[in-house]
Design a protein around this motif. Structure first.
Motif, PDB file in Angstrom:
ATOM      1  N   LEU A   1      38.993  -7.168-144.101  1.00 38.68           N
ATOM      2  CA  LEU A   1      38.531  -7.354-142.730  1.00 38.68           C
ATOM      3  C   LEU A   1      38.919  -8.727-142.205  1.00 38.68           C
ATOM      4  O   LEU A   1      38.971  -9.694-142.969  1.00 38.68           O
ATOM      5  N   SER A   2      39.148  -8.800-140.885  1.00 37.62           N
ATOM      6  CA  SER A   2      39.473 -10.059-140.201  1.00 37.62           C
ATOM      7  C   SER A   2      38.553 -10.216-138.997  1.00 37.62           C
ATOM      8  O   SER A   2      38.189  -9.218-138.367  1.00 37.62           O
ATOM      9  N   THR A   3      38.226 -11.437-138.666  1.00 38.43           N
ATOM     10  CA  THR A   3      37.427 -11.661-137.464  1.00 38.43           C
ATOM     11  C   THR A   3      38.277 -11.346-136.231  1.00 38.43           C
ATOM     12  O   THR A   3      39.496 -11.481-136.266  1.00 38.43           O
ATOM     13  N   THR A   4      37.616 -10.927-135.166  1.00 34.50           N
ATOM     14  CA  THR A   4      38.327 -10.666-133.919  1.00 34.50           C
ATOM     15  C   THR A   4      38.086 -11.764-132.896  1.00 34.50           C
ATOM     16  O   THR A   4      38.810 -11.866-131.921  1.00 34.50           O
ATOM     17  N   SER A   5      37.060 -12.575-133.128  1.00 30.15           N
ATOM     18  CA  SER A   5      36.730 -13.664-132.218  1.00 30.15           C
ATOM     19  C   SER A   5      35.902 -14.700-132.970  1.00 30.15           C
ATOM     20  O   SER A   5      35.152 -14.354-133.885  1.00 30.15           O
ATOM     21  N   THR A   6      36.012 -15.946-132.553  1.00 34.93           N
ATOM     22  CA  THR A   6      35.188 -17.006-133.145  1.00 34.93           C
ATOM     23  C   THR A   6      33.858 -17.160-132.418  1.00 34.93           C
ATOM     24  O   THR A   6      32.992 -17.897-132.877  1.00 34.93           O
TER      25      THR A   6
END
Length: 166
Positions: free
Chosen positions: A65-70
């Motif tokens: 999984l990867s973040t889509t926004s900080t």
């Protein structure tokens, strides 16, 4: 096939990278033209919810999984990456990996799993639908391959029914 789903270890990286390269070579799995270094890949993915399908010493596929926004308000929204080794496709390994990452992501408070799949990657779209993802849109000719061919991507998401607003 009697494989197990386990947490990804650093020692799995070479096989994970090789499977990623197999995906690149299909021309419909990613717009990337080369595999990243471990350091780059590691930095771009969450430390939690990284899994491999393992049969003895062989990695059959992986999910991360990867973040889509900080922004804090999007802390429970992540992007899914999943790749299955060429010779292991069609054995429900992808569905097993997605099921595991769904369960674990919900335990981590993640309420939305998102993915953008190249439109021609029909099997991946079908697998995601089987695991509860729905199509939310099409981005037309959003990016092109190194060969210059433009492709649409299908945007898909899975909203948790146990975490966040359902």
């Amino acid at each position: 096939m009697n494989y197990s789903i386990e947490e990804m270890k650093l020692s799995d990286w070479e096989q994970v990278k090789d499977i990623y390269l197999e995906g690149i070579n299909t021309g419909i799995a990613t717009f990337q033209s080369e595999a990243p270094t471990w350091e780059s890949w590691d930095k771009g993915h969450l430390a939690a919810c990284r899994f491999v399908a393992r049969l003895d010493n062989d990695i059959l596929g992986w999910v991360a999984l990867s973040t889509t926004s900080t922004r804090e308000c999007y802390a429970g929204v992540v992007e899914v990456s999943i790749y299955i080794g060429e010779k292991y496709r069609g054995n429900n390994i992808g569905s097993s990996l997605l099921t595991k990452v769904i369960e674990q992501s919900e335990e981590k408070g993640i309420w939305t799993l998102y993915c953008a799949i190249i439109r021609e990657n029909i099997k991946s779209i079908e697998m995601h639908k089987k695991c509860g993802f729905r199509e939310i849109g099409i981005r037309e000719k959003i990016a092109k391959m190194p060969s210059g061919v433009w492709h649409d991507v299908v945007l898909m998401e899975r909203r948790s029914k146990v975490v966040g607003i359902s």
